[in-house]
Design an enzyme around this catalytic site. Structure first.
Site: not given
Ligand code: NAD
Length: 369
Positions: A143, A226
């Site tokens: 970010y 994941d």
């Protein structure tokens, strides 16, 4: 009587001021009953600050924040400011606070209160008693990494790109927060990355593994992000503390929140680095936003905001006993059958924001009697 504790309260927009008002009742109760005094100052942030001073986090608010021992933040944003350019939006208020106060460790508990186990999207037995903590790095990673942008290449095609980057120091300091927390809880920490496909993930794993040597009582395991998402959605109770980067922590903590089924119940803390005297900047807020769809109706659930204040007492002032007292009061109110609309179940009594806040204070009275 203990020294005054300087508290900056930033109610913000939408339901922010409504739920913060209920925390003020709890603060008043502590002032009266527990002989702890707070110097409470209010400040402007978000849309309210844009309207009054033309900036989502004005310099005055920054000055107040720098001088405070802890910050209780409501929520910001709403349709009134949606058409503003990106740089002027209310949500940037929180980003300035995080950046300039160096708030790098975001702690998001995902707790299922027994009376609310039915509210989860999972079967009640899979979540009943769930109590896990996600530690998300919050000032680095993709970010913020450079280079980033959208560009047109010489052949006329366009591309967008961001950079995931972590320094050793950024990983060590957030890992230490997670290890310290795990050491005080069950002694188990799961560090999450994608070391199988990302160089920054390999580096993250290497540095976290090395940091583990400082915390021999903590059992560290690693999990790909994941797989962690899948495990959270199927067997969340296997986890105690999860450590993740900014991006993975963002996704996983929202997933964990969804598993609890009650947005209006979840608090959070964002901590900076302690200075030589052990003092650290810290900001506490519910994970929900300003809920414009219900703002002004007096029906918002104030529990996440009240529980954020409990986290504040625990993390900024070491007031574990008072923090637990507040958490127990909230649980008792829920067990007694009171519900705001967002956590309503058949047979419970539906109440508004202020009745819920009053009920928590009444429980505090009973428990302290
Ligand atoms: P939201 O969390 O505000 O609301 C999502 C849904 O949950 C809504 O239906 C809302 O009514 C409900 N809800 C949220 N909190 C509740 C509570 N305490 N009690 C009962 N119901 C509750 O998310 P959103 O609708 O995506 O965003 C609304 C605004 O809030 C946007 O402007 C967004 O940018 C902003 N936002 C701010 C923060 C923050 O201040 N840190 C965080 C998230 C979103």
């Amino acid at each position: 009587m203990p020294a005054n504790k300087k508290l900056l309260v930033l109610p913000g927009d939408g339901i922010g001021p409504e739920v913060v008002r209920e925390v003020r009742r709890v603060i008043d109760w502590l002032d009266r009953r527990r002989q702890v005094t707070f110097d409470v100052e209010e400040g402007l942030v978000g849309g309210a600050a844009i309207d009054a001073l033309g900036h989502p986090c004005p310099d005055r608010t920054m000055e107040q924040a720098l001088g405070a021992d802890a910050i209780l933040f409501g929520s910001v944003g709403g349709p009134k400011w949606d058409s503003l350019p990106f740089e002027g939006r209310p949500e940037l208020g929180i980003l300035r606070l995080r950046k300039e106060l160096g708030l790098f460790a975001n702690l998001r508990p995902a707790i299922v209160w027994s009376p609310l186990a039915q509210a989860s999207s999972l079967k009640a037995d899979l979540v009943d008693g769930l109590d896990l903590m996600i530690v998300r790095e919050s000032t680095g990673g993709i970010y913020f990494g450079e280079p980033r942008g959208i560009e047109t290449l010489p052949d006329g095609t366009r591309r967008g790109f961001d950079t995931e980057t972590y320094s050793e120091e950024e990983i060590v300091r957030v890992a230490r927060v997670a290890f310290e927390l795990a050491a005080k809880r069950s002694g188990r920490l799961t560090s999450v990355e994608k070391a199988n496909v990302m160089q920054s993930g390999r580096f993250w794993r290497e540095i976290v593994t090395r940091t583990a040597a400082e915390f021999p009582s903590v059992q560290l395991s690693h999990m790909y992000a994941d797989n962690c998402a899948m495990q959270l959605a199927s067997r969340p109770k296997q986890f105690d503390v999860i450590l993740a980067s900014n991006l993975f922590g963002d996704l996983l903590s929202d997933l964990a929140a969804a598993v609890t089924g009650s947005l209006g119940m979840l608090p959070s803390a964002t901590l900076g680095a302690p200075d030589s005297s052990g003092r650290r900047h810290a900001l506490y807020e519910p994970i929900h936003g300003s809920a414009p769809d219900i703002a002004g109706k007096g029906i918002a659930n104030p529990c996440a905001q009240i529980l954020s204040f409990a986290m504040l007492l625990r993390w900024s002032f070491g007031m574990e006993e008072d923090a637990r007292l507040i958490e127990n009061a909230v649980e008792k109110v829920l067990s007694g059958g009171l519900r705001t609309a967002d956590i309503m179940v058949p047979g419970a009594a539906r109440v508004g924001t202020s009745i819920m806040g009053e009920a928590v204070v009444r429980e505090l009275d009973k428990m302290a009697a």
